[in-house]
Each structure stands twice: as C-alpha cells, then as structure tokens.
Design an enzyme around this catalytic site. Structure first.
Site, PDB file in Angstrom:
ATOM      1  N   GLY A   1      -5.550 -11.874 -15.396  1.00  0.00           N
ATOM      2  CA  GLY A   1      -5.076 -12.490 -16.657  1.00  0.00           C
ATOM      3  C   GLY A   1      -4.050 -13.710 -16.438  1.00  0.00           C
TER       4      GLY A   1
ATOM      5  N   ASP B   1       4.253  -1.896 -23.009  1.00  0.00           N
ATOM      6  CA  ASP B   1       3.319  -0.960 -22.650  1.00  0.00           C
ATOM      7  C   ASP B   1       2.156  -1.358 -23.668  1.00  0.00           C
ATOM      8  OD1 ASP B   1       1.378   1.221 -22.056  1.00  0.00           O
ATOM      9  OD2 ASP B   1       3.048   1.430 -20.360  1.00  0.00           O
TER      10      ASP B   1
ATOM     11  N   ALA C   1      -4.873  -2.766 -17.708  1.00  0.00           N
ATOM     12  CA  ALA C   1      -5.820  -1.757 -17.471  1.00  0.00           C
ATOM     13  C   ALA C   1      -5.076  -0.970 -16.083  1.00  0.00           C
ATOM     14  CB  ALA C   1      -7.221  -1.858 -17.154  1.00  0.00           C
TER      15      ALA C   1
ATOM     16  N   TYR D   1     -12.542   5.783 -13.998  1.00  0.00           N
ATOM     17  CA  TYR D   1     -12.455   4.586 -14.330  1.00  0.00           C
ATOM     18  C   TYR D   1     -13.526   3.937 -15.041  1.00  0.00           C
ATOM     19  CZ  TYR D   1     -11.587  -0.477 -13.572  1.00  0.00           C
ATOM     20  OH  TYR D   1     -11.464  -1.754 -13.516  1.00  0.00           O
TER      21      TYR D   1
HETATM   22  N1  LIG Z   1     -10.447  -7.333 -10.306  1.00  0.00           N
HETATM   23  C1  LIG Z   1     -11.619  -7.041 -10.552  1.00  0.00           C
HETATM   24  O1  LIG Z   1     -12.335  -7.035  -9.581  1.00  0.00           O
HETATM   25  C2  LIG Z   1     -12.094  -6.369 -11.902  1.00  0.00           C
HETATM   26  C3  LIG Z   1     -13.400  -6.206 -11.927  1.00  0.00           C
HETATM   27  C4  LIG Z   1     -13.982  -5.664 -13.259  1.00  0.00           C
HETATM   28  C5  LIG Z   1     -13.252  -5.584 -14.439  1.00  0.00           C
HETATM   29  N2  LIG Z   1     -11.872  -5.681 -14.042  1.00  0.00           N
HETATM   30  C6  LIG Z   1     -11.071  -5.631 -15.299  1.00  0.00           C
HETATM   31  O2  LIG Z   1     -10.310  -6.782 -15.435  1.00  0.00           O
HETATM   32  C7  LIG Z   1      -8.991  -6.366 -16.063  1.00  0.00           C
HETATM   33  C8  LIG Z   1      -7.862  -6.914 -15.170  1.00  0.00           C
HETATM   34  O3  LIG Z   1      -7.979  -6.774 -13.911  1.00  0.00           O
HETATM   35  P1  LIG Z   1      -7.151  -7.447 -12.674  1.00  0.00           P
HETATM   36  O4  LIG Z   1      -7.926  -7.378 -11.393  1.00  0.00           O
HETATM   37  O5  LIG Z   1      -6.464  -8.619 -13.131  1.00  0.00           O
HETATM   38  O6  LIG Z   1      -5.983  -6.217 -12.565  1.00  0.00           O
HETATM   39  P2  LIG Z   1      -4.433  -6.451 -12.293  1.00  0.00           P
HETATM   40  O7  LIG Z   1      -3.929  -5.162 -11.735  1.00  0.00           O
HETATM   41  O8  LIG Z   1      -4.098  -7.567 -11.287  1.00  0.00           O
HETATM   42  O9  LIG Z   1      -3.824  -6.530 -13.656  1.00  0.00           O
HETATM   43  C9  LIG Z   1      -3.697  -5.675 -14.586  1.00  0.00           C
HETATM   44  C10 LIG Z   1      -2.233  -5.989 -15.281  1.00  0.00           C
HETATM   45  O10 LIG Z   1      -2.090  -4.961 -16.348  1.00  0.00           O
HETATM   46  C11 LIG Z   1      -0.841  -4.678 -16.307  1.00  0.00           C
HETATM   47  N3  LIG Z   1      -0.885  -3.211 -16.970  1.00  0.00           N
HETATM   48  C12 LIG Z   1      -1.208  -1.991 -16.235  1.00  0.00           C
HETATM   49  N4  LIG Z   1      -1.011  -1.221 -17.157  1.00  0.00           N
HETATM   50  C13 LIG Z   1      -0.536  -1.643 -18.122  1.00  0.00           C
HETATM   51  C14 LIG Z   1      -0.089  -1.150 -19.509  1.00  0.00           C
HETATM   52  N5  LIG Z   1      -0.051   0.142 -19.777  1.00  0.00           N
HETATM   53  N6  LIG Z   1       0.500  -1.869 -20.528  1.00  0.00           N
HETATM   54  C15 LIG Z   1       0.688  -3.485 -20.139  1.00  0.00           C
HETATM   55  N7  LIG Z   1       0.209  -3.797 -19.058  1.00  0.00           N
HETATM   56  C16 LIG Z   1      -0.280  -2.992 -18.125  1.00  0.00           C
HETATM   57  C17 LIG Z   1      -0.274  -4.735 -14.782  1.00  0.00           C
HETATM   58  O11 LIG Z   1       1.044  -4.737 -14.818  1.00  0.00           O
HETATM   59  C18 LIG Z   1      -1.211  -5.986 -14.349  1.00  0.00           C
HETATM   60  O12 LIG Z   1      -0.247  -7.196 -14.489  1.00  0.00           O
HETATM   61  C19 LIG Z   1      -8.847  -4.761 -16.059  1.00  0.00           C
HETATM   62  O13 LIG Z   1      -9.218  -4.486 -17.392  1.00  0.00           O
HETATM   63  C20 LIG Z   1      -9.830  -4.608 -15.178  1.00  0.00           C
HETATM   64  O14 LIG Z   1     -10.345  -3.196 -15.461  1.00  0.00           O
HETATM   65  C21 LIG Z   1     -11.435  -6.212 -13.115  1.00  0.00           C
END
Ligand SMILES: NC(=O)c1ccc[n+]([C@@H]2O[C@H](COP(=O)([O-])OP(=O)(O)OC[C@H]3O[C@@H](n4cnc5c(N)ncnc54)[C@H](O)[C@@H]3O)[C@@H](O)[C@H]2O)c1
Length: 384
Positions: free
Chosen positions: A13, A56, A78, A183
């Site tokens: 993000g 949230d 997430a 998940y």
């Molecule tokens: N990183 C990967 O390899 C990967 C692969 C496939 C999919 N994704 C998806 O991409 C998205 C982002 O992943 P990422 O790697 O940046 O993860 P990340 O954990 O770095 O970022 C997720 C953000 O969501 C916030 N968050 C968590 N729960 C929350 C809530 N209830 N309300 C508001 N904010 C909340 C966290 O504070 C965090 O800043 C997710 O949906 C994840 O499922 C990631």
C-alpha cells in the site's frame, strides 16, 4: 483523482501511495497500524502528503468517513499469513471477510458511484499450481500433499492415478481454487464478495491475484508473512534461515514496484473490469537458493540455511503465475530484474529495524501440530 488505499501504511500500500502522490493524485489511507506489522507504530516511510485515517476496515463509521469524496478504492488492508490463519481463524475471517464486507457495504451505500475498486487478493487460493504429466503431456491438478503422501512418494506431487512424476507449469486464473487454509479462503471470499456486489451495484471491480511480493518496507519483524523478510530477519540476527522440506520447492517472487505498475494499470484499464488477474514474475525460484542469495546480500554469505526436512501442513510445492491475461488486459510486464530487486532489498535491510521472532512462530506451529517431524529420510523427493 481522489483515491483511498486501505492498508496504505503497509508494504504494498505505501509504495502505491507514493506513486499516486507523485502523479498528482489526492490520496487517503485507512489503516489501523496493526502492531504485528507496525511494532513501532506509524512507519516513517509513510508519506506525510497522504491523508492518514487511523482506523479499522471493520468500523463502518470510519469506512464511510474514509470513502467520502473518493473516486477509486484500492483495498489492501488484510491479515496476511497462511500458517497463522490456521490458528487465528476468527481474526483472519473477521479482518478479511467482515472487513471487506463492511467496506463494500459502505461503497454500496454511497450516493456518488465509485469509479473503480481494485482488490489485492492472492494466488494462495490455487493451492498446488497446474502440473503436466510427463508421459503424455496431460495437464492436471493435485490436492495439497499429505504427510502420508510425502512419506510414500517424496516431496514432489505425483499423478494421483498413475503415481508418475509431474512437472510444474504456469497456473492461469481459470484454475480451480483448491486451497483450504483459512487465509486462502478469506482471500477467495474477498474476490467473490467484491465481484458479486460490484455487479449488483454497478461499480467496476478488478481483483489482482498477487504471487509472492517482495521489496523494501516489508516488515522484518513479522515472522508470519513474507519468506524473504523472514529469512532476512534471521540472517541479520546472525542465525541461519530455516527452510522446510528439502529446499527445492519453488515460489514466484514479484517486485513490489511491478505490483504497483499492475495496480496503476488496473485503475486505468476498462477492459479489465470484472476480471481476476494473476500478477507475478512467471519465474520459479528454489527456496534454498533464495536463502543462499539473501545471505550474500545481508553480508553474511557464510551462514547456510538449515534445511529441516519437515513439512509445514498445507504448504504447496510449486505454483507459478501464468501472466497471459495480465499481459493482454493490463499490458503488464515485470520490469524489475531479480538481481536488481534483491540488491534493493539488501539496501533496505541495512537501515530497517529487524527483530528475529522466527522461533516463536515455529514453536506455535509445533504446538498446534502444524509442523511434522523430519520426513526427508523416508522421502525420495526430486527437483521439479
Ligand atoms: N505481500 C505479499 O506477498 C502478498 C501476496 C499476495 C497478496 N497480498 C495482499 O496484499 C495486501 C497487502 O499486503 P502487504 O504485504 O502490503 O501486507 P502488510 O501487512 O504490509 O499491509 C497490510 C496493512 O493493512 C493494515 N491492516 C491490517 N488489518 C487492518 C484492519 N482491520 N483495518 C485497517 N487496516 C488494517 C496493516 O496495519 C498494514 O499496514 C493484502 O491484502 C494481502 O493479502 C500480499
């Protein structure tokens, strides 16, 4: 454009936020700064130009506030992690399913129509990717391996009818979603909720099924997600990365910058509305080799990974992205070379705070019976 990025303080993000701001857009972030991801609170890398709403996605009032005046939403918030989802079931379902439902309900209730919703979903739903039977070239799917199957056949999945070896081939979006970990189920449900409600209320939705995303800003203190970050946090603590199985399992790693390119293309591309699209590199990387490369970039090339021969229940052996649809609908092409991406990661780990909490996560798996004893003695695994 005015965009809302949920989870915008996170790894993917925050890079998206930077690119959107650099292009002159107005960006709002809704993020609850989950302590597992942000143990030190607000991350320094989050641009002060983004309007941050700490809140949230499960909070309807906060969601409605965040959506006010917004044209485009990218839903990245997430709970992220396969193994942890198997024992924090309620939390994963609550954040990922109820959180998405809350956001969608608020979108549906808006007076102004939304121009686009981009959902960041995951390849994890596929389970094992597509395989080809060597004897006749037939493509087939196999379920998640069981401990007994591994004892009998080795690490590599085999044809369920003939027992012959299989070779991994790229997995397209039409492949059935076979994974049953929590998940994976929540990410699948996110897609279905969004596409379903988008069709009813007529707002365009695109789901990007991302493979293993890597890059700077990935939390080096969260032992539950991101294998490169988990290995790096071990190496920075002078400890060997722990590799399950025999290390020849593969993953498709895609740079966060390529993922941001894909999200930006998805925001612009009307031809992709209503579609689910893989985003990866299309290239398999063996995990033991990845651990070796990371030791080099972390400046500790003499630390060798510990290859445990254990099976983490539910893990897939191979799943690689078929990028045909991403190329056709988004003009997507991964640009960041693997060596270049790893070098960037190396720079990040020199400045990032890293706390090695791997032992705790590993112990949690053992306690819950999600990690087997060493199986490699019995197994006759071979490289794909
Ligand atoms: N990183 C990967 O390899 C990967 C692969 C496939 C999919 N994704 C998806 O991409 C998205 C982002 O992943 P990422 O790697 O940046 O993860 P990340 O954990 O770095 O970022 C997720 C953000 O969501 C916030 N968050 C968590 N729960 C929350 C809530 N209830 N309300 C508001 N904010 C909340 C966290 O504070 C965090 O800043 C997710 O949906 C994840 O499922 C990631």
């Amino acid at each position: 454009m005015r965009l809302l990025v949920t989870g915008g303080a996170g790894f993917i993000g925050s890079f998206l936020v930077d690119r959107l701001l650099a292009s002159g857009h107005t960006v709002r972030v809704l993020d609850n700064l989950d302590p597992q991801v942000h143990p030190r609170g607000l991350p320094a890398y989050l641009s002060s130009e983004a309007g941050l709403l700490v809140g949230d996605v499960r909070d309807r009032v906060r969601c409605a506030e965040a959506l006010d005046g917004i044209d485009v939403v990218v839903h990245a918030a997430a709970a992220v992690g396969v193994a942890q989802s198997l024992y924090k079931v309620e939390h994963y379902v609550d954040v990922n399913v109820r959180g998405t439902a809350t956001l969608l309900q608020c979108i549906a209730e808006r007076k102004d129509p939304l121009r686009k919703l981009v959902m960041l979903t995951s390849m994890v739903g596929y389970g094992e990717g597509v395989y080809r039977r060597r004897s006749d070239g037939r493509l087939l799917r196999v379920g998640i391996r069981t401990e007994n199957e591994i004892r009998r056949w080795g690490w590599e999945p085999v044809c369920p009818t003939t027992g012959e070896p299989l070779e991994s081939v790229p997995t397209p979006e039409g492949a059935e979603l076979l994974a049953r970990n929590i998940y994976a189920l929540t990410k699948r449900y996110q897609e279905e909720l969004a596409l379903g409600l988008g069709a009813v209320y007529r707002f365009p939705v695109i789901c990007l099924r991302m493979f293993n995303v890597y890059g700077p800003r990935q939390s080096l203190s969260n032992p539950y997600t991101g294998v490169l970050a988990i290995f790096l946090s071990r190496l920075l603590a002078g400890q060997p990365p722990v590799v399950y199985e025999d290390g020849l399992q593969t993953r498709d790693f895609v740079s966060v910058h390529d993922v941001v390119d894909a999200i930006l293309a998805a925001i612009k591309a009307p031809a992709a509305d209503g579609e689910v699209i893989n985003i990866g590199s299309g290239v398999p990387r063996r995990i033991a080799e990845v651990a070796r490369l990371l030791a080099k970039i972390a400046g500790v090339p003499s630390i060798e990974a510990t290859i445990t021969g254990q099976f983490r229940k539910g893990d897939v052996r191979h799943c690689i992205a078929d990028l045909s649809k991403a190329r056709r609908l988004l003009g997507f092409e991964p640009r960041v070379a693997w060596e270049e991406g790893l070098a960037e990661l190396g720079q990040w780990c020199r400045v990032a705070a890293a706390v090695d909490r791997f032992d705790r996560a590993d112990q949690e798996l053992r306690t819950r019976g999600l990690l087997t004893e060493r199986l490699s003695a019995e197994a006759r695994g071979s490289a794909a």
